[in-house]
Design an enzyme around this catalytic site. Structure first.
Site, mmCIF file in Angstrom:
data_model
loop_
_atom_site.group_PDB
_atom_site.id
_atom_site.type_symbol
_atom_site.label_atom_id
_atom_site.label_comp_id
_atom_site.label_asym_id
_atom_site.label_seq_id
_atom_site.Cartn_x
_atom_site.Cartn_y
_atom_site.Cartn_z
ATOM 1 N N HIS A 251 -2.111 2.590 -6.197
ATOM 2 C CA HIS A 251 -2.993 1.477 -5.684
ATOM 3 C C HIS A 251 -3.079 0.619 -6.751
ATOM 4 C CE1 HIS A 251 -5.706 -0.006 -2.528
ATOM 5 N NE2 HIS A 251 -6.438 -0.744 -3.504
ATOM 6 N N TYR B 66 -9.681 -11.289 -7.060
ATOM 7 C CA TYR B 66 -8.198 -11.257 -8.253
ATOM 8 C C TYR B 66 -8.659 -13.078 -8.702
ATOM 9 C CZ TYR B 66 -6.239 -7.134 -5.808
ATOM 10 O OH TYR B 66 -5.757 -5.810 -5.777
ATOM 11 N N LYS C 254 -2.302 -1.529 7.286
ATOM 12 C CA LYS C 254 -3.654 -1.100 7.555
ATOM 13 C C LYS C 254 -4.136 -1.305 9.105
ATOM 14 C CE LYS C 254 -7.185 -0.532 4.076
ATOM 15 N NZ LYS C 254 -8.596 -0.841 3.618
ATOM 16 N N ARG D 150 -0.033 -1.547 -6.536
ATOM 17 C CA ARG D 150 -0.724 -2.521 -5.736
ATOM 18 C C ARG D 150 -1.673 -3.917 -6.369
ATOM 19 N NH1 ARG D 150 -1.521 -4.631 -0.666
ATOM 20 N NH2 ARG D 150 -3.538 -4.884 0.126
ATOM 21 N N ARG E 43 0.716 -1.029 -0.559
ATOM 22 C CA ARG E 43 0.272 -0.251 0.049
ATOM 23 C C ARG E 43 1.410 1.368 -0.038
ATOM 24 N NH1 ARG E 43 -2.236 -3.521 3.704
ATOM 25 N NH2 ARG E 43 -4.263 -4.024 3.261
ATOM 26 N N HIS F 28 -3.913 -8.728 3.706
ATOM 27 C CA HIS F 28 -5.610 -8.219 3.531
ATOM 28 C C HIS F 28 -6.511 -9.227 5.101
ATOM 29 C CE1 HIS F 28 -6.205 -7.602 -0.501
ATOM 30 N NE2 HIS F 28 -6.249 -6.510 -0.153
#
Length: 328
Positions: free
Chosen positions: A272, A307, A201, A275, A178, A298
């Site tokens: 992004h 994906y 995150k 990424r 990120r 994640h």
């Protein structure tokens, strides 16, 4: 720290999110943006729904909300909130994902004020529903486009920051970092030229493994970094010309610059999207979904599953190898 015109009750909510839920400052800023505009709209709506529809952007920006308090919030109904979300759709042309984020901010705001801070008598957002979202297929560079982008940076002999910029784009495309993670990297976070510790995150630290391309890019960049004579942020890996840690905006500019130079669309491809490119190329090369989840940091496997829908080459191959793929 917060907008100057914020009402005290909004700042209380934002501080609660920062201090009690360990959210990143970027997430809290998104809450602030959504709720600041929501409260401005509510001030107009409580006079007249139609007035909001006819308000110019300039007049909307002039609305002051510093005086709003719990008494005002107690007068807001679920119908007011539904009207505002409809207004964002019809008048402002907000996309479903943007409206969904706004609804999430509003619901979190009222829930916290009602249950945690005890500032209001009821929660008008409890029954408000977010717009239904279709699955979004993320934009990404093809392998040849990614290679072209890297070659464009490598061959930019006019830039005195070529090694730094090449390292940045290499890390994006190989590790799927990120933007916030990349700019947070410290020199001390690089371990044995093999891994990097980044802040993900929710301020969660995670380990990113380096492949040979990343190791070489770092080995080429760090000596040039250390030649800067005015380093102010001693521990920051990526530095500006002034010797300070690179900002989000500067990295966005670097990516935009080289995307344009490579003949690609800078409106489509952001940090992004790089990424997304890394994730797509890894998945398409056989990386399983659980491993990819760990690579990308994640929290939910559902986020990673986007994906599994985008490798059209694999879908084509699956159809082509069907034993019935012959003329009768």
């Amino acid at each position: 720290m917060f907008y100057e015109d914020n009402p005290e009750i909004l700042n209380k909510f934002l501080m609660y999110k920062l201090n009690n839920e360990n959210l990143s400052s970027k997430t809290v800023q998104e809450y602030e943006y959504d709720l600041y505009n929501f409260l401005k709209a509510m001030k107009v709506i409580k006079k007249s729904y139609k007035e909001l529809e006819n308000l110019s952007k300039e007049d909307f920006d002039k609305i002051l909300i510093k005086d709003l308090d719990s008494d005002f919030l107690n007068k807001i109904s679920s119908l007011d909130i539904d009207y505002y979300i409809s207004y964002l759709n019809i008048n402002k042309k907000y996309k479903p994902h943007t409206r969904a984020r706004t609804v999430a901010s509003i619901k979190s705001f009222f829930k916290c004020l009602f249950l945690n801070l005890k500032e209001i008598n009821n929660n008008p957002a409890e029954t408000v529903k977010a717009p239904k979202l279709g699955s979004r297929i993320p934009k990404y560079l093809t392998l040849s486009e990614a290679q072209s982008l890297l070659n464009t940076v490598k061959n930019d002999n006019k830039s005195k920051f070529k090694e730094r910029d090449y390292c940045i784009i290499t890390l994006f495309l190989n590790c799927g970092m990120r933007l916030s993670e990349l700019i947070s990297i410290d020199i001390t976070g690089i371990r044995d030229n093999d891994t990097i510790n980044v802040l993900g995150k929710g301020n969660k630290e995670r380990t990113v493994y380096l492949n040979n391309a990343c190791k070489k890019a770092l080995n080429d960049y760090i000596p040039t970094r250390n030649t800067l004579t005015n380093i102010k942020d001693k521990n920051a890996l990526f530095l500006s010309e002034r010797g300070t840690r690179l900002s989000r905006r500067t990295v966005e500019y670097i990516v935009e610059k080289y995307i344009t130079m490579a003949g690609l669309d800078p409106n489509k491809f952001t940090p992004h999207k790089l990424r997304h490119t890394a994730a797509t190329l890894m998945y398409g090369s056989g990386v399983d979904i659980r491993t990819l989840q760990e690579v990308l940091g994640h929290e939910s496997i559902k986020t990673t599953e986007i994906y599994t829908h985008i490798d059209n080459g694999e879908i084509r191959k699956a159809v082509d190898v069907n034993p019935l793929n012959t003329e009768i």
